[in-house]
Design a protein around this motif. Structure first.
Motif, PDB file in Angstrom:
ATOM      1  N   LEU A   1      -6.615 -49.228 -43.413  1.00  0.00           N
ATOM      2  CA  LEU A   1      -5.677 -48.157 -43.760  1.00  0.00           C
ATOM      3  C   LEU A   1      -4.237 -48.632 -43.596  1.00  0.00           C
ATOM      4  CD1 LEU A   1      -7.436 -45.103 -42.046  1.00  0.00           C
ATOM      5  CD2 LEU A   1      -7.165 -45.448 -44.509  1.00  0.00           C
ATOM      6  N   GLU A   2      -3.989 -49.348 -42.514  1.00  0.00           N
ATOM      7  CA  GLU A   2      -2.634 -49.801 -42.248  1.00  0.00           C
ATOM      8  C   GLU A   2      -2.190 -50.851 -43.271  1.00  0.00           C
ATOM      9  OE1 GLU A   2      -0.061 -50.306 -38.204  1.00  0.00           O
ATOM     10  OE2 GLU A   2      -2.105 -51.073 -38.211  1.00  0.00           O
ATOM     11  N   THR A   3      -3.141 -51.678 -43.710  1.00  0.00           N
ATOM     12  CA  THR A   3      -2.820 -52.723 -44.682  1.00  0.00           C
ATOM     13  C   THR A   3      -2.677 -52.160 -46.090  1.00  0.00           C
ATOM     14  OG1 THR A   3      -3.980 -54.374 -43.353  1.00  0.00           O
ATOM     15  CG2 THR A   3      -3.594 -54.897 -45.671  1.00  0.00           C
ATOM     16  N   ARG A   4      -3.641 -51.319 -46.502  1.00  0.00           N
ATOM     17  CA  ARG A   4      -3.662 -50.828 -47.885  1.00  0.00           C
ATOM     18  C   ARG A   4      -2.775 -49.601 -48.084  1.00  0.00           C
ATOM     19  NH1 ARG A   4      -6.869 -54.769 -50.591  1.00  0.00           N
ATOM     20  NH2 ARG A   4      -6.894 -53.284 -52.323  1.00  0.00           N
ATOM     21  N   ARG A   5      -2.526 -48.874 -46.998  1.00  0.00           N
ATOM     22  CA  ARG A   5      -1.639 -47.713 -46.983  1.00  0.00           C
ATOM     23  C   ARG A   5      -1.951 -46.706 -48.110  1.00  0.00           C
ATOM     24  NH1 ARG A   5       1.556 -48.622 -42.981  1.00  0.00           N
ATOM     25  NH2 ARG A   5       2.681 -46.668 -43.304  1.00  0.00           N
ATOM     26  N   PRO A   6      -3.176 -46.168 -48.123  1.00  0.00           N
ATOM     27  CA  PRO A   6      -3.485 -45.120 -49.086  1.00  0.00           C
ATOM     28  C   PRO A   6      -2.797 -43.821 -48.707  1.00  0.00           C
ATOM     29  CG  PRO A   6      -5.286 -45.338 -47.553  1.00  0.00           C
ATOM     30  CD  PRO A   6      -4.306 -46.442 -47.224  1.00  0.00           C
ATOM     31  N   ASP A   7      -2.768 -42.881 -49.645  1.00  0.00           N
ATOM     32  CA  ASP A   7      -2.191 -41.561 -49.374  1.00  0.00           C
ATOM     33  C   ASP A   7      -3.195 -40.621 -48.730  1.00  0.00           C
ATOM     34  OD1 ASP A   7       0.518 -41.855 -50.745  1.00  0.00           O
ATOM     35  OD2 ASP A   7      -0.857 -42.430 -52.353  1.00  0.00           O
ATOM     36  N   ALA A   8      -4.499 -40.879 -48.950  1.00  0.00           N
ATOM     37  CA  ALA A   8      -5.516 -39.982 -48.401  1.00  0.00           C
ATOM     38  C   ALA A   8      -6.789 -40.757 -48.099  1.00  0.00           C
ATOM     39  CB  ALA A   8      -5.825 -38.855 -49.376  1.00  0.00           C
ATOM     40  N   LEU A   9      -7.506 -40.286 -47.086  1.00  0.00           N
ATOM     41  CA  LEU A   9      -8.818 -40.819 -46.725  1.00  0.00           C
ATOM     42  C   LEU A   9      -9.834 -39.699 -46.925  1.00  0.00           C
ATOM     43  CD1 LEU A   9     -10.668 -43.017 -45.404  1.00  0.00           C
ATOM     44  CD2 LEU A   9     -10.125 -41.930 -43.195  1.00  0.00           C
ATOM     45  N   LEU A  10     -10.882 -39.958 -47.726  1.00  0.00           N
ATOM     46  CA  LEU A  10     -11.926 -38.976 -48.004  1.00  0.00           C
ATOM     47  C   LEU A  10     -13.219 -39.430 -47.334  1.00  0.00           C
ATOM     48  CD1 LEU A  10     -11.316 -38.420 -51.835  1.00  0.00           C
ATOM     49  CD2 LEU A  10     -10.160 -37.315 -49.891  1.00  0.00           C
ATOM     50  N   ILE A  11     -13.793 -38.567 -46.488  1.00  0.00           N
ATOM     51  CA  ILE A  11     -15.029 -38.872 -45.765  1.00  0.00           C
ATOM     52  C   ILE A  11     -16.078 -37.874 -46.250  1.00  0.00           C
ATOM     53  CG2 ILE A  11     -16.090 -39.235 -43.511  1.00  0.00           C
ATOM     54  CD1 ILE A  11     -13.185 -39.340 -42.369  1.00  0.00           C
ATOM     55  N   ALA A  12     -17.024 -38.355 -47.085  1.00  0.00           N
ATOM     56  CA  ALA A  12     -17.890 -37.455 -47.843  1.00  0.00           C
ATOM     57  C   ALA A  12     -19.210 -37.142 -47.141  1.00  0.00           C
ATOM     58  CB  ALA A  12     -18.154 -38.045 -49.224  1.00  0.00           C
ATOM     59  N   GLY A  13     -19.133 -36.725 -45.891  1.00  0.00           N
ATOM     60  CA  GLY A  13     -20.288 -36.150 -45.216  1.00  0.00           C
ATOM     61  C   GLY A  13     -21.147 -37.127 -44.437  1.00  0.00           C
ATOM     62  N   ASP A  14     -22.091 -36.542 -43.655  1.00  0.00           N
ATOM     63  CA  ASP A  14     -22.899 -37.278 -42.679  1.00  0.00           C
ATOM     64  C   ASP A  14     -21.990 -38.101 -41.773  1.00  0.00           C
ATOM     65  OD1 ASP A  14     -25.215 -36.105 -43.502  1.00  0.00           O
ATOM     66  OD2 ASP A  14     -26.081 -37.884 -44.417  1.00  0.00           O
ATOM     67  N   VAL A  15     -20.993 -37.422 -41.244  1.00  0.00           N
ATOM     68  CA  VAL A  15     -20.101 -38.048 -40.276  1.00  0.00           C
ATOM     69  C   VAL A  15     -20.908 -38.436 -39.034  1.00  0.00           C
ATOM     70  CG1 VAL A  15     -18.016 -37.760 -38.914  1.00  0.00           C
ATOM     71  CG2 VAL A  15     -18.207 -36.637 -41.143  1.00  0.00           C
ATOM     72  N   PHE A  16     -21.769 -37.505 -38.594  1.00  0.00           N
ATOM     73  CA  PHE A  16     -22.647 -37.759 -37.449  1.00  0.00           C
ATOM     74  C   PHE A  16     -24.077 -37.944 -37.940  1.00  0.00           C
ATOM     75  CE2 PHE A  16     -19.245 -34.990 -35.584  1.00  0.00           C
ATOM     76  CZ  PHE A  16     -18.682 -35.946 -34.755  1.00  0.00           C
ATOM     77  N   ASP A  17     -24.918 -38.461 -37.061  1.00  0.00           N
ATOM     78  CA  ASP A  17     -26.317 -38.697 -37.430  1.00  0.00           C
ATOM     79  C   ASP A  17     -27.191 -37.490 -37.163  1.00  0.00           C
ATOM     80  OD1 ASP A  17     -28.299 -40.700 -38.381  1.00  0.00           O
ATOM     81  OD2 ASP A  17     -29.190 -40.373 -36.406  1.00  0.00           O
ATOM     82  N   VAL A  18     -26.797 -36.637 -36.223  1.00  0.00           N
ATOM     83  CA  VAL A  18     -27.581 -35.455 -35.875  1.00  0.00           C
ATOM     84  C   VAL A  18     -26.647 -34.271 -35.714  1.00  0.00           C
ATOM     85  CG1 VAL A  18     -29.463 -36.744 -34.769  1.00  0.00           C
ATOM     86  CG2 VAL A  18     -27.482 -36.051 -33.416  1.00  0.00           C
ATOM     87  N   VAL A  19     -27.218 -33.071 -35.764  1.00  0.00           N
ATOM     88  CA  VAL A  19     -26.387 -31.862 -35.710  1.00  0.00           C
ATOM     89  C   VAL A  19     -25.773 -31.664 -34.336  1.00  0.00           C
ATOM     90  CG1 VAL A  19     -27.619 -30.710 -37.576  1.00  0.00           C
ATOM     91  CG2 VAL A  19     -28.413 -30.418 -35.230  1.00  0.00           C
ATOM     92  N   ASN A  20     -26.384 -32.241 -33.300  1.00  0.00           N
ATOM     93  CA  ASN A  20     -25.823 -32.158 -31.947  1.00  0.00           C
ATOM     94  C   ASN A  20     -25.487 -33.564 -31.459  1.00  0.00           C
ATOM     95  OD1 ASN A  20     -26.014 -29.287 -31.450  1.00  0.00           O
ATOM     96  ND2 ASN A  20     -28.237 -29.575 -31.408  1.00  0.00           N
ATOM     97  N   PRO A  21     -24.421 -34.156 -31.965  1.00  0.00           N
ATOM     98  CA  PRO A  21     -24.092 -35.537 -31.597  1.00  0.00           C
ATOM     99  C   PRO A  21     -23.667 -35.636 -30.141  1.00  0.00           C
ATOM    100  CG  PRO A  21     -22.303 -34.561 -32.856  1.00  0.00           C
ATOM    101  CD  PRO A  21     -23.431 -33.577 -32.893  1.00  0.00           C
ATOM    102  N   SER A  22     -23.823 -36.815 -29.592  1.00  0.00           N
ATOM    103  CA  SER A  22     -23.417 -37.055 -28.209  1.00  0.00           C
ATOM    104  C   SER A  22     -21.898 -36.963 -28.093  1.00  0.00           C
ATOM    105  CB  SER A  22     -23.885 -38.445 -27.763  1.00  0.00           C
ATOM    106  OG  SER A  22     -23.192 -39.453 -28.491  1.00  0.00           O
ATOM    107  N   LEU A  23     -21.440 -36.781 -26.865  1.00  0.00           N
ATOM    108  CA  LEU A  23     -19.994 -36.771 -26.625  1.00  0.00           C
ATOM    109  C   LEU A  23     -19.375 -38.109 -27.015  1.00  0.00           C
ATOM    110  CD1 LEU A  23     -19.834 -34.926 -23.170  1.00  0.00           C
ATOM    111  CD2 LEU A  23     -19.307 -34.000 -25.440  1.00  0.00           C
ATOM    112  N   ARG A  24     -20.130 -39.175 -26.809  1.00  0.00           N
ATOM    113  CA  ARG A  24     -19.626 -40.503 -27.160  1.00  0.00           C
ATOM    114  C   ARG A  24     -19.422 -40.630 -28.670  1.00  0.00           C
ATOM    115  NH1 ARG A  24     -22.508 -46.180 -25.326  1.00  0.00           N
ATOM    116  NH2 ARG A  24     -20.598 -47.339 -24.886  1.00  0.00           N
ATOM    117  N   ALA A  25     -20.365 -40.090 -29.441  1.00  0.00           N
ATOM    118  CA  ALA A  25     -20.232 -40.144 -30.897  1.00  0.00           C
ATOM    119  C   ALA A  25     -19.045 -39.304 -31.362  1.00  0.00           C
ATOM    120  CB  ALA A  25     -21.519 -39.653 -31.555  1.00  0.00           C
TER     121      ALA A  25
END
Length: 418
Positions: free
Chosen positions: A35-59
């Motif tokens: 991100l710092e090198t390419r310097r886009p205007d926006a970052l899109l994260i299209a789902g399944d950020v976590f692996d389970v519905v109750n992720p650990s605090l570490r995740a």
């Protein structure tokens, strides 16, 4: 303007019982540098950020530490993330008011107005350039569960009962709202977590998006005036029909079947309302994955003996290993022989699979009474059916010892209960 498209991080995933925190942290560190090198205007994260519905605090800490660090390095960066089918929509949205102060938009669920219409406005996110001018609109559509889109009335006042029909209605309403909102020269960018018809799925790691029904949706839901479609859910990076409709794929392999996939993020360049360039950026693999076989045992053992390793690597960076063995006879000591071949090597054996010989199809045996048959005789029958030969005395002695261990364990548990 430039966008960076990624998806399917599956933070908190355990791999055959082993946690992958170091790998996921390494990917996010790489993404920050990118991100710092390419310097886009926006970052899109299209789902399944976590692996389970109750992720650990570490995740969860991995995600929120990343968002804070990205905002500190690029204060004008817009970040948009949606919930996938592995995520809890409510959990994704819970910190949304705080994340908004970091220019991060977290969308977990669709909402409906009192008159039955989709609340489309909350799903429209303005994407701005470094000067703060809106250059595009993101149609941020989180994963749609059947209960959210079926049983509601459509434009003809008839209830929509099928899943794909409900999804189509939501897409149409959101696209109409985006067209009404945008000004001349502003692009429309759709982000969705879904299974598009005709896309290639992974061999083993993708959970069905809907249980017990038709789940794939047509790419025709995204008309030509959508400049780019940023998709999540399928782990193989690919376009679907057109270059503008694309799965970024997962940044890390989530199963041994994904070892040979290109793992990447996608840089998207827009000029006004049009897509003008796409560039894929390969993600370095912080921990190697190796597959041996399927092959006969002797060949597998030779390959294991000749495997190179780096003893100076910290244990959390040792390669993951899957071994697949073709057997033509019973090998009760298979795991011990595999582990002996790996002794002293900086490798982590995660999965050992056996490919058994095919036996000719036989007619179904007559029904038997398991209670009168007994476990030993049942074991003998099963062994005979699999190997086309009776178990020898050594195998039967091992089986008897296992049965006795089970009985002793049950007796000990009973004594504790009393």
């Amino acid at each position: 303007m430039k966008l960076l498209h990624t998806a399917d991080w599956h933070l908190g995933q355990t791999f055959h019982g082993q946690e992958r925190h170091a790998e996921q942290r390494a990917f996010l560190d790489w993404l920050l540098e990118t991100l710092e090198t390419r310097r886009p205007d926006a970052l899109l994260i299209a789902g399944d950020v976590f692996d389970v519905v109750n992720p650990s605090l570490r995740a969860q800490a991995l995600l929120y530490d990343f968002i804070v660090a990205a905002h500190e390095r690029l204060p004008t960066l817009d970040m948009v993330l949606i919930a996938g089918n592995h995520d809890s929509g409510n959990r994704i949205e819970l910190p949304a008011p705080l994340l908004a102060r970091l220019r991060t938009h977290a969308l977990g669920r669709v909402h409906w107005l009192d008159d039955g219409r989709l609340d489309a406005e909350r799903l429209l996110v303005p994407l701005t350039d470094a000067s703060g001018e809106t250059r595009a609109w993101c149609l941020a559509l989180p994963f749609l569960r059947p209960a959210e889109v079926t049983g509601r009335r459509g434009d003809d006042d008839a209830p929509v009962d099928d899943y794909v029909g409900g999804i189509s209605r939501v897409h149409a309403a959101l696209i109409d709202a985006a067209r009404a909102r945008r000004a001349n020269g502003q692009a429309l960018v759709a982000m969705s977590h879904a299974h598009l018809r005709g896309a290639a799925v992974s061999e083993a790691s993708e959970r069905p998006i809907v249980i017990g029904g038709e789940e794939s949706i047509p790419a025709a839901l995204f008309p030509e005036d959508i400049a780019y479609v940023a998709l999540g859910h399928l782990h193989r990076a690919q376009q679907v029909g057109e270059a503008r409709i694309r799965y970024s794929g997962s940044p890390l392999p989530l199963d041994f079947s994904e070892v040979d996939y290109p793992h990447q993020v996608v840089e998207v360049t827009l000029d006004g309302e049009r897509l003008v360039d796409l560039e894929t950026l390969g993600v370095p693999r912080p921990v190697a994955m190796q597959r041996i076989g399927p092959a006969p045992l002797a060949q597998v053992l030779d390959e294991l003996e000749s495997l190179d390793d780096d003893p100076d690597l910290p244990r959390e960076r040792w390669p993951w290993l899957e071994v697949r063995v073709e057997l033509d006879a019973p090998a009760p000591d298979l795991r011990a022989r595999i582990e002996a071949a790996l002794a002293g090597k900086a490798l982590r054996l995660l999965r050992l699979t056996r490919r058994l010989p095919q036996t000719e199809h036989e007619t179904a045996p007559a029904r038997v009474d398991l209670e009168t048959l007994g476990p030993r005789k049942l074991f003998e029958r099963t062994w005979q059916a699999r190997w086309d030969a009776p178990p020898d005395d050594t195998v039967l002695a091992d089986f008897d010892r296992l049965c006795q261990d089970v009985l002793d364990g049950q007796q000990d548990a009973g004594e504790l209960d009393r």
